[in-house]
Design an enzyme around this catalytic site. Structure first.
Site, PDB file in Angstrom:
ATOM      1  N   ARG A 105       0.844  -1.186   0.000  1.00  0.00           N
ATOM      2  CA  ARG A 105       0.000   0.000   0.000  1.00  0.00           C
ATOM      3  C   ARG A 105       0.880   1.237   0.000  1.00  0.00           C
ATOM      4  O   ARG A 105       1.750   1.380   0.857  1.00  0.00           O
ATOM      5  CB  ARG A 105      -0.811  -0.029   1.302  1.00  0.00           C
ATOM      6  N   THR A 109      -0.986   7.586  -0.874  1.00  0.00           N
ATOM      7  CA  THR A 109      -2.294   7.483  -1.550  1.00  0.00           C
ATOM      8  C   THR A 109      -3.151   6.354  -0.989  1.00  0.00           C
ATOM      9  O   THR A 109      -4.352   6.298  -1.242  1.00  0.00           O
ATOM     10  CB  THR A 109      -2.088   7.204  -3.049  1.00  0.00           C
ATOM     11  N   ASP A 201       0.572  -2.043  12.621  1.00  0.00           N
ATOM     12  CA  ASP A 201       1.009  -2.546  11.317  1.00  0.00           C
ATOM     13  C   ASP A 201       1.237  -4.049  11.427  1.00  0.00           C
ATOM     14  O   ASP A 201       2.191  -4.498  12.072  1.00  0.00           O
ATOM     15  CB  ASP A 201       2.294  -1.826  10.894  1.00  0.00           C
ATOM     16  N   ASP A 204       4.665  -5.476  10.203  1.00  0.00           N
ATOM     17  CA  ASP A 204       5.766  -5.138  11.116  1.00  0.00           C
ATOM     18  C   ASP A 204       5.684  -5.955  12.402  1.00  0.00           C
ATOM     19  O   ASP A 204       6.708  -6.394  12.939  1.00  0.00           O
ATOM     20  CB  ASP A 204       5.723  -3.644  11.464  1.00  0.00           C
TER      21      ASP A 204
END
Ligand code: PRP
Ligand code: URA
Length: 210
Positions: A105, A109, A201, A204
């Site tokens: 991603r 944006t 995340d 991560d």
């Protein structure tokens, strides 16, 4: 049969999610939990698989049993975080094939970008389960499913750990034929496109990056 959209409601999943979400949970435990939750979800997502009768000779007689008849499944994790769900689901269905779709991603944006796609050659004969822990804007899931649909599989289901309402709506609208299973439906997205409260995340936290 109409398609299913299921927010899992199970005490074991709820308990494991509460530890998964905790910012202090280390990667090693995070990986175990996300696999365990995925396993519980695939248990439900495979409920409608077809079975056929089979007679099995036990030491004491003959048992009328049932075995899977279609048997042809494929799991497709969306890289990278989807990999974190793979061991769990494969443990329940070890004969399944595995495809991989790489999407990242764009941080600005939030648009997904494809960088890898390798699917089983006979995917048209298979029922496919796409796995990704996070359904945020829904862009990654929708694009991955679009890629898979080009190969005309028998059926597609999508499994995620945490979904945001906007991502779930986008997925339902763009792919009305796909069954959707989420361990949790959260409140929304923050200004960076992260699910709130979510779990941070996922990539991560699974791989210990950052
Ligand atoms: C995360 C996650 C999903 C995607 C969800 O991946 O694993 O694939 O974001 O967001 P969306 O619904 O808004 O598309 P990310 O792009 O961060 O890549 P990574 O798994 O490699 O960390
Ligand atoms: N990707 C993640 O890993 N976490 C989110 O909350 C949203 C997208």
């Amino acid at each position: 049969m109409s398609r299913k959209v299921m927010i899992m409601d199970h005490p074991l999943i709820a308990h494991k999610l509460s530890i998964l979400r905790n910012e202090n949970t280390p990667s090693v435990q995070f990986r175990t939990l996300i696999n365990e939750i995925s396993q519980l979800m695939v248990f439900e997502a495979t409920r409608d698989l077809e079975t056929e009768p089979v007679d099995v000779k036990t030491p004491c007689g003959v048992a009328k049993c049932r075995q899977l008849s279609g048997k042809k499944l494929a799991f497709v994790p969306i890289l990278r975080a989807g990999i974190g769900m793979l061991d769990g689901v494969m443990e329940l269905v070890p004969s399944a094939r595995v495809g991989h779709i790489g999407l990242y991603r764009d941080e600005e944006t939030l648009e997904p970008h494809e960088y890898y796609c390798k699917l089983p050659h006979d995917i048209a004969e298979r029922e496919v389960f796409v796995v990704d822990p996070m359904l945020a804007t829904g862009g990654s899931a929708c694009d991955a499913i679009k890629l898979i649909k080009k190969r005309k599989p028998k059926k597609i289901s999508f499994l995620c750990t945490v979904a945001a309402p906007c991502g779930l709506e986008k997925l339902k609208e763009e792919h009305p034929d796909v069954d959707i299973y989420c361990a949790a439906l959260d409140d929304g997205l923050n200004e960076n496109g992260y699910i709130i409260p979510g779990l941070g995340d996922a990539g991560d936290r699974i791989f210990g990056t950052k």
